[in-house]
Scaffold this active site. Structure first.
Site, PDB file in Angstrom:
ATOM      1  N   ASN A 147      -1.865  31.408 -74.500  1.00 54.67           N
ATOM      2  CA  ASN A 147      -2.838  32.435 -74.076  1.00 54.67           C
ATOM      3  C   ASN A 147      -2.299  33.809 -74.432  1.00 54.67           C
ATOM      4  O   ASN A 147      -1.220  33.938 -74.999  1.00 54.67           O
ATOM      5  CB  ASN A 147      -3.173  32.301 -72.588  1.00 54.67           C
ATOM      6  CG  ASN A 147      -1.958  32.501 -71.717  1.00 54.67           C
ATOM      7  OD1 ASN A 147      -1.363  33.573 -71.696  1.00 54.67           O
ATOM      8  ND2 ASN A 147      -1.558  31.454 -71.001  1.00 54.67           N
ATOM      9  N   ASP A 174      -3.732  25.842 -67.094  1.00 49.95           N
ATOM     10  CA  ASP A 174      -4.277  24.933 -66.077  1.00 49.95           C
ATOM     11  C   ASP A 174      -4.247  23.486 -66.577  1.00 49.95           C
ATOM     12  O   ASP A 174      -4.238  22.559 -65.780  1.00 49.95           O
ATOM     13  CB  ASP A 174      -5.728  25.326 -65.752  1.00 49.95           C
ATOM     14  CG  ASP A 174      -5.771  26.655 -64.999  1.00 49.95           C
ATOM     15  OD1 ASP A 174      -4.890  26.875 -64.151  1.00 49.95           O
ATOM     16  OD2 ASP A 174      -6.678  27.467 -65.282  1.00 49.95           O
ATOM     17  N   LYS A 221       3.275  15.879 -86.804  1.00 46.60           N
ATOM     18  CA  LYS A 221       2.205  16.845 -87.062  1.00 46.60           C
ATOM     19  C   LYS A 221       0.876  16.118 -87.330  1.00 46.60           C
ATOM     20  O   LYS A 221       0.841  15.202 -88.150  1.00 46.60           O
ATOM     21  CB  LYS A 221       2.592  17.703 -88.272  1.00 46.60           C
ATOM     22  CG  LYS A 221       1.608  18.816 -88.513  1.00 46.60           C
ATOM     23  CD  LYS A 221       2.012  19.645 -89.709  1.00 46.60           C
ATOM     24  CE  LYS A 221       0.873  20.566 -90.099  1.00 46.60           C
ATOM     25  NZ  LYS A 221       1.034  21.114 -91.431  1.00 46.60           N
ATOM     26  N   ASP A 255      -0.636  23.278 -59.889  1.00 49.63           N
ATOM     27  CA  ASP A 255      -0.752  24.714 -59.638  1.00 49.63           C
ATOM     28  C   ASP A 255       0.532  25.139 -58.919  1.00 49.63           C
ATOM     29  O   ASP A 255       0.727  24.864 -57.728  1.00 49.63           O
ATOM     30  CB  ASP A 255      -1.992  25.003 -58.788  1.00 49.63           C
ATOM     31  CG  ASP A 255      -2.231  26.494 -58.690  1.00 49.63           C
ATOM     32  OD1 ASP A 255      -1.302  27.225 -58.316  1.00 49.63           O
ATOM     33  OD2 ASP A 255      -3.350  26.937 -59.010  1.00 49.63           O
ATOM     34  N   ILE A 256       1.414  25.794 -59.677  1.00 43.80           N
ATOM     35  CA  ILE A 256       2.752  26.110 -59.142  1.00 43.80           C
ATOM     36  C   ILE A 256       2.639  27.007 -57.912  1.00 43.80           C
ATOM     37  O   ILE A 256       3.316  26.810 -56.902  1.00 43.80           O
ATOM     38  CB  ILE A 256       3.613  26.818 -60.226  1.00 43.80           C
ATOM     39  CG1 ILE A 256       3.634  25.986 -61.516  1.00 43.80           C
ATOM     40  CG2 ILE A 256       5.020  27.082 -59.725  1.00 43.80           C
ATOM     41  CD1 ILE A 256       4.203  26.709 -62.725  1.00 43.80           C
ATOM     42  N   PHE A 315      -1.262  36.364 -58.672  1.00 38.57           N
ATOM     43  CA  PHE A 315      -2.080  37.251 -59.497  1.00 38.57           C
ATOM     44  C   PHE A 315      -3.386  36.518 -59.780  1.00 38.57           C
ATOM     45  O   PHE A 315      -3.441  35.287 -59.711  1.00 38.57           O
ATOM     46  CB  PHE A 315      -1.376  37.604 -60.810  1.00 38.57           C
ATOM     47  CG  PHE A 315      -0.628  38.906 -60.750  1.00 38.57           C
ATOM     48  CD1 PHE A 315       0.506  39.022 -59.975  1.00 38.57           C
ATOM     49  CD2 PHE A 315      -1.082  40.024 -61.451  1.00 38.57           C
ATOM     50  CE1 PHE A 315       1.180  40.227 -59.893  1.00 38.57           C
ATOM     51  CE2 PHE A 315      -0.416  41.235 -61.379  1.00 38.57           C
ATOM     52  CZ  PHE A 315       0.722  41.345 -60.593  1.00 38.57           C
ATOM     53  N   LYS A 339      -9.066  32.971 -53.932  1.00 38.52           N
ATOM     54  CA  LYS A 339      -7.750  32.426 -54.307  1.00 38.52           C
ATOM     55  C   LYS A 339      -6.709  32.739 -53.230  1.00 38.52           C
ATOM     56  O   LYS A 339      -5.873  31.910 -52.896  1.00 38.52           O
ATOM     57  CB  LYS A 339      -7.287  33.006 -55.648  1.00 38.52           C
ATOM     58  CG  LYS A 339      -7.998  32.354 -56.830  1.00 38.52           C
ATOM     59  CD  LYS A 339      -7.570  32.899 -58.181  1.00 38.52           C
ATOM     60  CE  LYS A 339      -8.418  32.259 -59.289  1.00 38.52           C
ATOM     61  NZ  LYS A 339      -8.349  32.929 -60.560  1.00 38.52           N
ATOM     62  N   LYS A 372      -5.466  29.387 -51.581  1.00 39.58           N
ATOM     63  CA  LYS A 372      -4.095  28.963 -51.902  1.00 39.58           C
ATOM     64  C   LYS A 372      -3.113  29.362 -50.799  1.00 39.58           C
ATOM     65  O   LYS A 372      -1.908  29.176 -50.939  1.00 39.58           O
ATOM     66  CB  LYS A 372      -3.653  29.581 -53.243  1.00 39.58           C
ATOM     67  CG  LYS A 372      -4.472  29.097 -54.450  1.00 39.58           C
ATOM     68  CD  LYS A 372      -3.867  29.560 -55.781  1.00 39.58           C
ATOM     69  CE  LYS A 372      -4.746  29.158 -56.956  1.00 39.58           C
ATOM     70  NZ  LYS A 372      -4.111  29.361 -58.261  1.00 39.58           N
TER      71      LYS A 372
HETATM   72  O1  PMT Z   1       1.449  39.390 -69.536  1.00 36.60           O
HETATM   73  P1  PMT Z   1       0.581  40.612 -69.720  1.00 36.60           P
HETATM   74  O2  PMT Z   1       0.084  40.761 -71.134  1.00 36.60           O
HETATM   75  O3  PMT Z   1       1.258  41.856 -69.192  1.00 36.60           O
HETATM   76  O4  PMT Z   1      -0.764  40.408 -68.843  1.00 36.60           O
HETATM   77  C1  PMT Z   1      -0.675  40.369 -67.446  1.00 36.60           C
HETATM   78  C2  PMT Z   1      -1.596  39.288 -66.866  1.00 36.60           C
HETATM   79  C3  PMT Z   1      -3.044  39.614 -67.193  1.00 36.60           C
HETATM   80  C4  PMT Z   1      -1.229  37.919 -67.409  1.00 36.60           C
HETATM   81  C5  PMT Z   1      -1.335  39.294 -65.310  1.00 36.60           C
HETATM   82  O5  PMT Z   1      -1.647  40.563 -64.798  1.00 36.60           O
HETATM   83  C6  PMT Z   1      -2.153  38.230 -64.600  1.00 36.60           C
HETATM   84  O6  PMT Z   1      -3.318  38.398 -64.274  1.00 36.60           O
HETATM   85  N1  PMT Z   1      -1.503  37.057 -64.335  1.00 36.60           N
HETATM   86  C7  PMT Z   1      -2.190  35.850 -63.763  1.00 36.60           C
HETATM   87  C8  PMT Z   1      -2.902  35.132 -64.867  1.00 36.60           C
HETATM   88  C9  PMT Z   1      -3.555  33.869 -64.362  1.00 36.60           C
HETATM   89  O7  PMT Z   1      -3.173  32.809 -64.736  1.00 36.60           O
HETATM   90  O8  PMT Z   1      -4.491  34.057 -63.444  1.00 36.60           O
HETATM   91  P2  PMT Z   1      -5.321  32.840 -62.754  1.00 36.60           P
HETATM   92  O9  PMT Z   1      -6.340  33.555 -61.959  1.00 36.60           O
HETATM   93  O10 PMT Z   1      -5.758  31.840 -63.760  1.00 36.60           O
HETATM   94  O11 PMT Z   1      -4.256  32.140 -61.823  1.00 36.60           O
HETATM   95  C10 PMT Z   1      -4.065  32.513 -60.464  1.00 36.60           C
HETATM   96  C11 PMT Z   1      -2.622  32.402 -60.068  1.00 36.60           C
HETATM   97  O12 PMT Z   1      -2.209  31.034 -60.114  1.00 36.60           O
HETATM   98  C12 PMT Z   1      -1.655  33.191 -60.915  1.00 36.60           C
HETATM   99  O13 PMT Z   1      -0.740  33.821 -60.042  1.00 36.60           O
HETATM  100  C13 PMT Z   1      -0.970  32.107 -61.745  1.00 36.60           C
HETATM  101  O14 PMT Z   1       0.386  32.483 -62.037  1.00 36.60           O
HETATM  102  C14 PMT Z   1      -1.007  30.900 -60.816  1.00 36.60           C
HETATM  103  N2  PMT Z   1      -1.044  29.596 -61.484  1.00 36.60           N
HETATM  104  C15 PMT Z   1      -2.094  29.246 -62.286  1.00 36.60           C
HETATM  105  C16 PMT Z   1      -2.105  27.987 -62.875  1.00 36.60           C
HETATM  106  C17 PMT Z   1      -1.039  27.098 -62.641  1.00 36.60           C
HETATM  107  N3  PMT Z   1      -0.995  25.914 -63.210  1.00 36.60           N
HETATM  108  N4  PMT Z   1      -0.022  27.472 -61.869  1.00 36.60           N
HETATM  109  C18 PMT Z   1      -0.009  28.678 -61.281  1.00 36.60           C
HETATM  110  O15 PMT Z   1       0.950  28.996 -60.571  1.00 36.60           O
END
Ligand code: PMT
Length: 420
Positions: free
Chosen positions: A210, A279, A289, A306-307, A323, A337, A341
């Protein structure tokens, strides 16, 4: 404002109607225990008198044509060495342009060029001057040179127009300035911060990734380290160098990130999940390959853990900050969220194409130097509180966020002690 106590602050005043507000700033900085020296440009003396500032600061005011009176005419060097921080407030479009181009043609610009202190500026000007591409480019040049930009705010202007360009309120300037100094707010605490993207392998050469650059997470790790914490940064693949003093664990996939996080969790008081974790992962990673053959190729994806949820559900959970990257209903989705969570705090950013632009086309969120955050928290255990951190460099937002996390972490601990 404890961080300002004992600090040497030079206030640089330039020509603008907001110059009078610097009198209040001088008084409030002195009340906070800082020593203040004032430098005025020639234009500034047309708006406010040096005598006002001499009376408030208890020190002679330095301005262009009195430098020769000072020791060896070296006042700019003397002040440059004395200052812990220089804050140019108000910063006119003209002075911003001069500073951006490294000019040293008056005492204030010479002083700034000669100083290794923290440097900050609070733009104040008519909205059209502010919107001008040169002004925007000059501001970016300054922030690229690690100047801290405070504001501007938006609202009614002295010229009668309404828009962006008003000088930030003095209270907000004080807050922002305080955040420029190490706080010790997280002294003795262990933090785990995740950052960057994860790569989910398809075959030995391809992956699903991503657009995360890691900047937000690295800035948070650095701000936490400056606030006195021991920081472990668990990072997906990025081009960034870990901040000095921060312990880096490099990972690639979501599963590697999960393992690295849980290795650190035993001794961690605060967990900040900035990473853009995949995800889904590919169910069967090809060992060779994949050859181009059929017109269509179908990959089956399976859900990753989801960590963040796992950390929040851990029996010995730390203070948990998530975040949220959202493209619509940013605050509502973040609230879901936060509660779903069971987090203590969530910082949501708008990553849609229509997200606010900074100056001349600078976007926020993924892979940008800038961001803007809606921060929601439940730390007092009863209701959701919400704050908005306006568009700023990620380094600046990280300091604001770390200050808030430190305060809420302490409050939560105190509440738990009171109810134990
Ligand atoms: O890295 P940059 O270019 O500086 O950009 C910053 C950012 C946009 C990546 C950052 O500010 C941000 O928004 N990070 C969270 C991105 C994200 O995955 O958001 P989400 O809404 O999909 O996930 C919610 C939360 O679950 C996040 O805290 C994520 O770390 C966590 N998560 C998601 C999936 C997963 N399998 N495990 C997780 O822990």
């Amino acid at each position: 404002m404890k961080r300002l106590k004992g600090k040497n602050i030079v206030i640089g005043i330039t020509g603008g109607i907001a110059a009078y507000k610097s009198a209040d700033l001088t008084r409030r900085l002195m009340e906070a225990g800082a020593s203040v020296r004032i430098v005025m440009t020639h234009a500034a003396t047309g708006f406010v008198t040096p005598l006002t500032f001499q009376a408030l600061s208890g020190q002679p005011v330095a301005f262009d044509n009195n430098e020769a009176d000072a020791d060896n005419g070296m006042q700019h060097i003397e002040l440059a060495r004395w200052a812990d921080a220089i804050v140019v407030t108000p910063a006119s479009a003209n002075t911003i342009a001069r500073l951006a181009h490294g000019r040293a043609d008056n005492l204030l610009t010479a002083l700034c060029l000669a100083s290794e202190a923290v440097k900050c500026f609070a733009p104040a000007m008519n909205r059209v001057m502010w919107d001008d591409l040169s002004t925007q480019a000059n501001c970016r040049t300054l922030t690229d040179k690690h100047w801290q930009q405070f504001g501007p705010a938006s609202g009614l202007q002295a010229c009668g127009e309404t828009g962006e360009g008003r000088m930030m309120e003095v209270g907000d300037i004080m807050q922002a300035l305080a955040q420029c100094f190490d706080s010790g707010e997280l002294q003795g605490l262990n933090l785990v911060v995740t950052a960057g993207p994860t790569y989910e392998a398809i075959d030995p050469v391809r992956f699903i990734g991503n657009r995360s650059s890691g900047r937000m997470g690295y800035a948070i790790a650095e701000a936490a380290q400056h606030a006195g914490a021991s920081v472990t940064l668990v990072s997906g693949p990025t081009h960034l160098t870990a901040p000095d003093g921060v312990q880096l664990t490099a990972v690639e996939s979501a599963e590697e990130m999960r393992q690295a996080v849980f290795t650190q969790l035993g001794d961690c008081q605060i967990y900040i999940s900035t990473a853009a974790v995949a995800d889904y992962r590919v169910e069967n990673i090809a060992s060779r390959k994949i050859k181009k053959s059929a017109d269509k190729l179908t990959l089956t994806l399976v859900r990753n853990d989801d960590i963040l949820s796992l950390v929040a559900a851990h029996p010995k959970r730390p203070f948990v900050v998530g975040f949220a990257a959202e493209t619509e209903n940013v605050v509502d989705n973040a609230r879901e969220k936060l509660l779903g969570k069971k987090l203590d705090m969530i910082a949501a950013n708008d990553v849609s194409d229509s997200a606010a632009e900074h100056g001349d086309g600078q976007t926020i969120g993924f892979n940008s130097e800038y961001n803007a955050l809606h921060v929601l928290s439940t730390a007092d255990g009863t209701r959701v509180e919400q704050q908005y951190f306006a568009i700023a460099r990620k380094s600046q937002l990280a300091k604001q966020l770390i200050s808030l996390i430190a305060a809420q972490y302490k409050m939560k601990n105190q509440n738990e002690k009171n109810t134990a």
